[in-house]
Design a protein around this motif. Structure first.
Motif, PDB file in Angstrom:
ATOM      1  N   GLY A  63       3.826 -11.901   5.709  1.00 14.66           N
ATOM      2  CA  GLY A  63       4.841 -12.627   6.651  1.00 14.66           C
ATOM      3  C   GLY A  63       6.247 -12.671   5.972  1.00 14.66           C
ATOM      4  N   ARG A  64       6.062 -13.068   4.734  1.00  8.23           N
ATOM      5  CA  ARG A  64       7.390 -13.426   4.070  1.00  8.23           C
ATOM      6  C   ARG A  64       7.988 -12.286   3.692  1.00  8.23           C
ATOM      7  N   VAL A  65       7.371 -11.146   3.283  1.00  5.76           N
ATOM      8  CA  VAL A  65       7.949  -9.899   2.941  1.00  5.76           C
ATOM      9  C   VAL A  65       8.782  -9.420   3.983  1.00  5.76           C
ATOM     10  N   ALA A  66       7.901  -9.468   5.223  1.00  2.00           N
ATOM     11  CA  ALA A  66       8.482  -9.084   6.783  1.00  2.00           C
ATOM     12  C   ALA A  66      10.133  -9.110   6.864  1.00  2.00           C
ATOM     13  N   ARG A  67      10.544 -10.282   6.298  1.00  2.80           N
ATOM     14  CA  ARG A  67      12.148 -10.654   6.624  1.00  2.80           C
ATOM     15  C   ARG A  67      12.942 -10.127   5.673  1.00  2.80           C
ATOM     16  N   LEU A  68      12.543  -9.368   4.601  1.00  2.00           N
ATOM     17  CA  LEU A  68      13.078  -8.978   3.510  1.00  2.00           C
ATOM     18  C   LEU A  68      13.789  -7.430   3.708  1.00  2.00           C
TER      19      LEU A  68
ATOM     20  N   PRO B 136      12.789  -3.154   5.053  1.00  2.00           N
ATOM     21  CA  PRO B 136      11.705  -1.889   4.833  1.00  2.00           C
ATOM     22  C   PRO B 136      11.379  -1.641   3.459  1.00  2.00           C
ATOM     23  N   MET B 137      12.223  -1.580   2.445  1.00  2.00           N
ATOM     24  CA  MET B 137      11.826  -1.218   1.176  1.00  2.00           C
ATOM     25  C   MET B 137      10.969  -2.376   0.563  1.00  2.00           C
ATOM     26  N   PRO B 138      11.124  -3.617   0.500  1.00  2.00           N
ATOM     27  CA  PRO B 138      10.244  -4.694   0.091  1.00  2.00           C
ATOM     28  C   PRO B 138       8.851  -4.483   0.797  1.00  2.00           C
ATOM     29  N   GLN B 139       8.771  -4.433   2.348  1.00  2.00           N
ATOM     30  CA  GLN B 139       7.739  -3.950   2.857  1.00  2.00           C
ATOM     31  C   GLN B 139       6.782  -2.883   2.712  1.00  2.00           C
ATOM     32  N   VAL B 140       7.470  -1.866   2.104  1.00  2.00           N
ATOM     33  CA  VAL B 140       6.777  -0.538   1.595  1.00  2.00           C
ATOM     34  C   VAL B 140       6.335  -0.842   0.308  1.00  2.00           C
ATOM     35  N   LEU B 141       7.128  -1.414  -0.667  1.00  2.00           N
ATOM     36  CA  LEU B 141       6.671  -1.336  -1.762  1.00  2.00           C
ATOM     37  C   LEU B 141       5.410  -2.542  -2.332  1.00  2.00           C
ATOM     38  N   VAL B 142       5.505  -3.604  -1.574  1.00  2.00           N
ATOM     39  CA  VAL B 142       4.318  -4.461  -1.454  1.00  2.00           C
ATOM     40  C   VAL B 142       3.075  -4.112  -0.860  1.00  2.00           C
ATOM     41  N   SER B 143       3.306  -3.544   0.526  1.00  2.00           N
ATOM     42  CA  SER B 143       2.119  -3.212   1.068  1.00  2.00           C
ATOM     43  C   SER B 143       1.492  -1.862   0.292  1.00  2.00           C
ATOM     44  N   PHE B 144       2.037  -1.088  -0.072  1.00  2.00           N
ATOM     45  CA  PHE B 144       1.575  -0.009  -0.826  1.00  2.00           C
ATOM     46  C   PHE B 144       0.805  -0.445  -2.030  1.00  2.00           C
ATOM     47  N   GLY B 145       1.559  -1.326  -2.576  1.00  2.00           N
ATOM     48  CA  GLY B 145       0.880  -2.173  -3.716  1.00  2.00           C
ATOM     49  C   GLY B 145      -0.538  -2.498  -3.606  1.00  2.00           C
ATOM     50  N   LEU B 146      -0.523  -3.071  -2.213  1.00  2.00           N
ATOM     51  CA  LEU B 146      -1.767  -3.848  -1.773  1.00  2.00           C
ATOM     52  C   LEU B 146      -3.009  -2.976  -1.851  1.00  2.00           C
ATOM     53  N   VAL B 147      -2.544  -1.426  -1.329  1.00  2.00           N
ATOM     54  CA  VAL B 147      -3.613  -0.204  -1.381  1.00  2.00           C
ATOM     55  C   VAL B 147      -4.139  -0.030  -2.739  1.00  2.00           C
ATOM     56  N   PHE B 148      -3.405  -0.048  -3.873  1.00  2.00           N
ATOM     57  CA  PHE B 148      -3.932   0.098  -5.137  1.00  2.00           C
ATOM     58  C   PHE B 148      -4.679  -1.000  -5.395  1.00  2.00           C
ATOM     59  N   ILE B 149      -4.206  -2.087  -5.076  1.00  2.00           N
ATOM     60  CA  ILE B 149      -5.264  -3.268  -5.594  1.00  2.00           C
ATOM     61  C   ILE B 149      -6.500  -3.434  -4.854  1.00  2.00           C
ATOM     62  N   ALA B 150      -6.393  -2.962  -3.579  1.00  2.00           N
ATOM     63  CA  ALA B 150      -7.710  -3.050  -2.685  1.00  2.00           C
ATOM     64  C   ALA B 150      -8.553  -1.631  -3.121  1.00  2.00           C
ATOM     65  N   THR B 151      -8.109  -0.581  -3.469  1.00  2.00           N
ATOM     66  CA  THR B 151      -8.942   0.584  -4.055  1.00  2.00           C
ATOM     67  C   THR B 151      -9.594   0.133  -5.471  1.00  2.00           C
ATOM     68  N   GLU B 152      -8.865  -0.516  -6.333  1.00  2.00           N
ATOM     69  CA  GLU B 152      -9.396  -0.970  -7.385  1.00  2.00           C
ATOM     70  C   GLU B 152     -10.563  -2.077  -7.462  1.00  2.00           C
ATOM     71  N   LEU B 153     -10.199  -2.841  -6.388  1.00  2.00           N
ATOM     72  CA  LEU B 153     -11.369  -4.018  -6.070  1.00  2.00           C
ATOM     73  C   LEU B 153     -12.449  -3.386  -5.384  1.00  2.00           C
ATOM     74  N   VAL B 154     -12.307  -2.237  -5.008  1.00  2.00           N
ATOM     75  CA  VAL B 154     -13.454  -1.412  -4.111  1.00  2.00           C
ATOM     76  C   VAL B 154     -14.142  -0.794  -5.233  1.00  2.00           C
ATOM     77  N   ARG B 155     -13.708  -0.174  -6.213  1.00  2.00           N
ATOM     78  CA  ARG B 155     -14.275   0.374  -7.261  1.00  2.00           C
ATOM     79  C   ARG B 155     -15.125  -0.746  -8.191  1.00  2.00           C
ATOM     80  N   ILE B 156     -14.410  -2.013  -8.132  1.00  2.00           N
ATOM     81  CA  ILE B 156     -15.365  -2.873  -9.052  1.00  2.00           C
ATOM     82  C   ILE B 156     -16.188  -3.267  -8.324  1.00  2.00           C
TER      83      ILE B 156
END
Length: 288
Positions: free
Chosen positions: A84-89, A91-111
């Motif tokens: 919600g905070r990134v949404a105000r910043l 498109p580029m911060p939105q892309v970087l942060v949300s895509f970073g969450l993909v990698f975090i979630a993927t590694e958590l699933v692997r763990i």
């Protein structure tokens, strides 16, 4: 031959139903909120793995309800604490942060679940096959088609025929005026994001008996969902359904008629759509 083409039509409808569940929330958050949420694929992946864990303890039907609710809660928490905070910043911060969450979630699933693909067994009531126009088709895949159609109808009615949907449309078309008449626009956007997360979670748990759940599905599901959103039109439920039907039809019939070129057909369709109608085939009034 008739049975063969009946199977392909049913396969396309089943694939379209799954694509719609993944893309609907992405389309609404992207089109109405102006938020580029690339973490949507991660929510879809979490729905599959959470559903598998819940089903192992309580059965398929409980998992079908619990997984979307759990992913909705995760989506709401992400929106309140970060997105919600990134949404105000922009498109580029939105892309970087949300895509970073993909990698975090993927590694958590692997763990938590490991790197081995897992499959969810559906209820015994959905086992077996039925005869349709000379073809035999799995009952569970027909169930997926029904879920997709029911969700599409419910979302369309909710957005276009309810007071809550009217408040949402007002929040999108004129946020300042909506706030002036007492509509809490931030709460509306939180609701939209949470609903989109829940749809992604539902798509994940529904897809798990058909496609083995694996950490790579967070990215593999995101690409066709983005294509559906662009072709159908951002922020439009009917557009998401139409885009899902088009993409599913291209993928299923392309694999049958043009197997050598099937992998690139949806990208060719995307290029044509961007040239012909860059705003999408259907676009919501007030979409950002």
């Amino acid at each position: 031959m008739t049975a063969f083409w009946t199977l392909q039509v049913l396969n396309a409808l089943q694939h379209a139903a799954l694509l719609f569940l993944i893309a609907a929330g992405l389309s609404v958050s992207f089109g109405l909120m102006g938020f580029v949420n690339l973490a949507h694929g991660a929510l879809y992946m979490l729905g599959a793995f959470i559903g598998i864990s819940v089903a192992a303890q309580t059965g398929f039907w409980v998992a079908l309800i619990a997984a979307p609710l759990a992913v909705s809660a995760i989506g709401a928490l992400l929106y309140l604490c970060l997105l919600g905070r990134v949404a105000r910043l922009g498109p580029m911060p939105q892309v970087l942060v949300s895509f970073g969450l993909v990698f975090i979630a993927t590694e958590l699933v692997r763990i938590v679940w490991g790197d081995i693909p897992l499959v969810l067994d559906p209820s015994a009531a959905l086992a077996g096959r039925v005869d349709l126009a000379g073809a035999t088709y799995p009952v569970y895949r027909l169930f997926v088609i029904c879920i997709g159609a029911a969700m599409a109808a419910a979302l369309w009615l909710g957005v276009n025929r309810t007071n809550l949907g009217a408040a949402l449309r007002a929040s999108v078309e004129n946020p300042g005026m909506a706030r002036a008449i007492g509509i809490r626009t931030e709460r509306m956007f939180l609701l939209v994001f949470t609903l989109g997360a829940g749809l992604a979670g539902l798509g994940g748990v529904v897809a798990a008996p058909i496609t083995a759940a694996n950490p790579g599905m967070a990215v593999s599901a995101l690409i066709p969902a983005l294509i559906v959103t662009v072709i159908g039109g951002m922020g439009n439920i009917a557009g998401a359904a139409l885009g899902a039907l088009i993409v599913a039809g291209i993928e299923v019939f392309g694999a049958v008629l043009f197997p050598a070129a099937s992998a690139v057909l949806i990208y060719a369709a995307l290029a044509v759509a961007l040239i012909w109608r860059p705003e999408g085939l259907l676009v919501a009034k007030g979409a950002r």
